[in-house]
Design an enzyme around this catalytic site. Structure first.
Site, PDB file in Angstrom:
ATOM      1  N   ASP A   1     -41.955  28.287  -3.749  1.00  0.00           N
ATOM      2  CA  ASP A   1     -42.726  28.448  -4.867  1.00  0.00           C
ATOM      3  C   ASP A   1     -43.253  30.070  -4.711  1.00  0.00           C
ATOM      4  O   ASP A   1     -43.287  30.403  -6.057  1.00  0.00           O
ATOM      5  CB  ASP A   1     -43.920  27.354  -5.010  1.00  0.00           C
TER       6      ASP A   1
ATOM      7  N   HIS B   1     -42.214  24.862   3.028  1.00  0.00           N
ATOM      8  CA  HIS B   1     -42.640  24.265   4.567  1.00  0.00           C
ATOM      9  C   HIS B   1     -42.470  22.625   4.670  1.00  0.00           C
ATOM     10  O   HIS B   1     -42.660  22.253   6.012  1.00  0.00           O
ATOM     11  CB  HIS B   1     -44.025  24.739   5.066  1.00  0.00           C
TER      12      HIS B   1
END
Length: 498
Positions: A248, A86
């Site tokens: 991730d 993000h």
């Protein structure tokens, strides 16, 4: 086939960067390195990072990993990069970073997100159009915020990149993105796997943002090879292939072998995440379930809780306990902590969806207010949030035969038992706790294999490189499951009053 095939996996997170060297032939991790980053915190929930720190940390962590593995960097065949999701990195037409990166945990753009959500027709409209409900942490609101707060910087935007895209750009000079990490931007359609360019035109009718979008590539595709000057700085082979990389969570899925239906990965970090692989984009009607794409060619329905080891850490600090003593106290208290229930929403909460909530401790009496019960209650409270999220995923048709645990919290045997009992599912840790860095290295090996005419499938690589730690396997105990269920129902009653 050579007796070794070396790949470098890099995971650039909020707190630091980790690097590891994987031999894809034996499946062994040969060495690891790490380097820390600092956070820029400001008023109104500003959480940013200086991207120059990432580059220094990648260099340091890589050199440390090569040295620990005792291998020659010229033998590295490929690199995969995992990054915190993000975050917004803006570059000018010279490839220079325009301002610090705004991170996933930044809440300064909450009002911009509210306006954008309204523009999309609320949660329902956002789900219909994008397949996800945009949240303040997503990248979209950061762009609107930049336009309003920093119009001069906004007018110079030439590239819009996520943290892992930026590291790939630094390594190769190419501006690309892959579907997994792109899913968390808020201007990407997870069903069609395309950018929603109209949404960016709504923010800026000149088309500047649309022109700044990176090219989308497949998960198994290479971004390119390492620029000679960067290869020299890192001490690695300039012919090394840089794979698409990913967020991730997506890389953690590969690094736990979560690439086909049935497996569930649970990450016990500062925040908690639960995700499972799906081979079609079956978007949940529940706004809390983010149906992201995976970085292995499928989808990765995911839930995220904002409070996990950050909440247990606060209680530990309050009582000045080390991890060992804290775990002893948790184990001393009975299931349900004699009625003490903690709603650990210290950071607000995403699952259950209570963004403005604060934490509370309920059910206290003269006799049950003990350190042991409070320690137990914070672990149970955070675990109940994960149970709530897993139930949402299960309602969406996901099967969970066993749960693979990663992250700092997974090292606690007492916490593993609480999770197994609360979720009534066996749990097991993977041997390699740096699952995202491992996943990035495995993806790099897959990418290389595709380039060489499919020597190895992703499934074969995961089977060889992802080892389960059999000693950590924890099974639910029937009488504990019943007691945990009662405590969980009490938690739900308390949540309902908020």
């Amino acid at each position: 086939m050579a007796n070794q095939q070396l790949f470098l996996g890099i995971d650039c997170g909020t707190q630091g960067t980790k690097a590891l060297v994987l031999d894809a032939v034996s499946g062994q991790v040969l060495g690891q390195g790490a380097a820390a980053h600092r956070l820029i915190s400001g008023a109104n929930g500003r959480r940013e990072q200086d991207t120059a720190q990432w580059l220094e940390a990648v260099t340091l962590a890589t050199r440390r990993a090569l040295s620990a593995a005792n291998v020659d960097g010229q033998d590295i065949l490929g690199i995969g990069v995992s990054g915190q999701q993000h975050g917004l990195v803006l570059l000018d037409d010279q490839g220079q970073v325009l301002r610090p990166a705004k991170l996933w945990c930044d809440t300064e753009t909450t009002s911009e997100n509210d306006r954008l959500l309204e523009h999309l027709g609320g949660e329902k409209g956002s789900l219909e159009r994008l397949g996800v409900v945009i949240a303040p942490g997503y990248t979209l609101s950061k762009l609107l915020w930049t336009k309003e707060q920093y119009p001069d910087i906004f007018s110079r935007i030439a590239h819009i990149l996520l943290p892992h895209d930026y590291l790939n750009f630094w390594l190769t000079g190419r501006s690309c993105s892959e579907y997994g990490d792109a899913s968390g931007t808020g201007y990407f359609n997870v069903r069609s796997r395309q950018w929603d360019v109209q949404l960016l035109r709504d923010i800026d009718p000149t088309g500047r943002l649309q022109a700044a979008l990176p090219k989308l590539i497949d998960a198994h595709a290479a971004v390119g090879t390492v620029l000679p000057a960067i290869a020299e700085q890192l001490g690695i082979n300039p012919k090394a292939l840089v794979s698409s990389g990913g967020g991730d969570n997506m890389m953690g899925a590969i690094g736990t072998g979560n690439i086909q239906p049935g497996a569930i990965t649970m990450s016990l970090g500062s925040s908690g995440t639960v995700y499972a692989y799906a081979d079609s984009p079956k978007v949940s009607a529940d706004a809390a379930v983010a149906t992201f794409c995976s970085s292995s060619g499928g989808w990765l329905p995911l839930i995220c809780t904002m409070n996990l080891t950050n909440a247990t850490g606060v209680i530990r600090e309050l009582f000045e306990l080390d991890i060992e003593r804290f775990n002893e106290l948790v184990a001393q208290a009975p299931i349900g902590a004699e009625g003490v229930c903690m709603l650990p929403f210290l950071n607000g909460e995403r699952v259950p969806a209570l963004p403005h909530a604060t934490g509370s401790v309920l059910g206290l009496t003269m006799t049950n207010l003990t350190r042991a019960n409070l320690c137990r209650a914070v672990v149970e409270g955070t675990t109940f949030g994960l149970r709530h999220g897993l139930d949402l995923l299960r309602h969406n048709g996901l099967q969970s035969r066993s749960i693979r645990l990663i992250g700092g919290g997974s090292k606690s045997q007492v916490w593993r038992q609480i999770i197994a009992d609360t979720l009534n599912t066996p749990v097991i840790c993977t041997e390699q706790s740096e699952a995202a860095a491992l996943g990035a290295a495995i993806q790099a090996a897959w990418c290389m294999s595709r380039a060489n005419g499919h020597e190895d499938s992703l499934a074969e690589l995961c089977q060889r490189c992802v080892q389960l730690d059999m000693a950590s396997e924890t099974l639910p105990i029937a009488e504990n499951v019943a007691a945990s269920q009662q405590a969980y129902e009490r938690y739900l009653q308390h949540v309902a009053t908020l």
